[in-house]
Design a protein around this motif. Structure first.
Motif, short mmCIF file in Angstrom:
data_model
loop_
_atom_site.label_atom_id
_atom_site.label_comp_id
_atom_site.label_asym_id
_atom_site.label_seq_id
_atom_site.Cartn_x
_atom_site.Cartn_y
_atom_site.Cartn_z
N GLY A 1 -23.80 -11.93 3.49
CA GLY A 1 -24.00 -10.64 2.82
C GLY A 1 -22.87 -9.66 3.05
N ASN A 2 -21.97 -9.96 4.00
CA ASN A 2 -20.81 -9.08 4.22
C ASN A 2 -19.89 -9.11 3.02
N LEU A 3 -19.25 -7.97 2.77
CA LEU A 3 -18.16 -7.92 1.81
C LEU A 3 -16.92 -8.37 2.57
N VAL A 4 -16.27 -9.43 2.08
CA VAL A 4 -15.12 -10.04 2.76
C VAL A 4 -13.86 -9.72 1.96
N GLU A 5 -12.81 -9.34 2.66
CA GLU A 5 -11.50 -9.11 2.05
C GLU A 5 -10.49 -9.99 2.78
N ASP B 1 -20.35 -4.53 6.15
CA ASP B 1 -21.61 -4.39 5.42
C ASP B 1 -21.26 -3.63 4.14
N PRO B 2 -21.61 -4.15 2.97
CA PRO B 2 -21.21 -3.47 1.74
C PRO B 2 -21.80 -2.07 1.57
N LYS B 3 -22.84 -1.75 2.33
CA LYS B 3 -23.42 -0.40 2.26
C LYS B 3 -22.62 0.60 3.07
N GLU B 4 -21.85 0.11 4.04
CA GLU B 4 -21.09 1.00 4.92
C GLU B 4 -19.60 0.99 4.65
N LEU C 1 -8.20 -10.96 -1.93
CA LEU C 1 -9.39 -11.54 -2.56
C LEU C 1 -10.61 -10.86 -1.95
N ARG C 2 -11.58 -10.50 -2.81
CA ARG C 2 -12.79 -9.83 -2.32
C ARG C 2 -14.03 -10.54 -2.87
N PHE C 3 -15.03 -10.71 -2.01
CA PHE C 3 -16.26 -11.36 -2.44
C PHE C 3 -17.33 -11.15 -1.36
N LEU C 4 -18.55 -11.54 -1.66
CA LEU C 4 -19.64 -11.48 -0.69
C LEU C 4 -19.81 -12.83 -0.01
#
Length: 161
Positions: free
Chosen positions: A67-71, A94-97, A10-13
């Motif tokens: 704000g992190n992208l979580v998996e 961090d979704p930018k990195e 599952l992926r989300f912010l």
């Protein structure tokens, strides 16, 4: 068993509503995500409605920031007659990195139930790789340890009124 799904991610912010008083994502929010992933994985494997029987060994390794992208990755590592042991890894970045770091790990045991809520059989998972065999043996050792802990905890329950 090609129609069975052993693993799901599952992926989300992480959202502002997930934050605790310290400004990081609340452990309870992470535990909810773990339960959701465990359900998706166990239902995908068994093809049945599943309930959480146990969640343990939860290790919060690093904080998750808003704000992190979580998996949240859930994987079957052992099956019993009606139960499935699911290994859960939570990673965030961090979704930018997109440099994922492990934030949380645990084992969840899910039980497949029928329409009346009674445990029902699940397909057997058979390890294929050496890594799978190690994970299965680890699940068996943990199962034996939980039994011993449960027996020890009975002494405490007797005296709580």
């Amino acid at each position: 068993m090609s129609d069975r799904r052993r693993e799901v991610t599952l992926r989300f912010l992480a959202e502002p509503g997930d934050v605790n008083f310290g400004g990081k994502v609340h452990g309870g929010a992470v535990m909810k995500w773990i339960d959701l992933a465990a359900y998706a994985c166990s239902a995908g494997w068994s093809g049945k409605y599943c309930i959480t029987a146990y969640a343990g060994g939860i290790r919060f390794v690093k904080p998750i920031h808003v704000g992190n992208l979580v998996e949240v990755t859930a994987k079957v590592i052992y099956t019993g007659r009606s139960s499935m042991h699911i290994a859960i890894d939570v990673q965030a970045s961090d979704p930018k990195e997109l440099k994922n770091q492990l934030t949380t790990h645990c084992i969840v045991i899910m039980v497949a139930v029928d329409e009346t809520g009674q445990p029902t059989d699940v397909p057997e998972w058979v390890p294929q790789t050496d890594e799978d065999k190690v994970l299965r043996q680890s699940a068996i050792r943990l199962m034996n340890m939980r039994k011993e802990i449960g027996e020890e905890m009975e002494a405490h329950v007797k005296y709580i009124k």
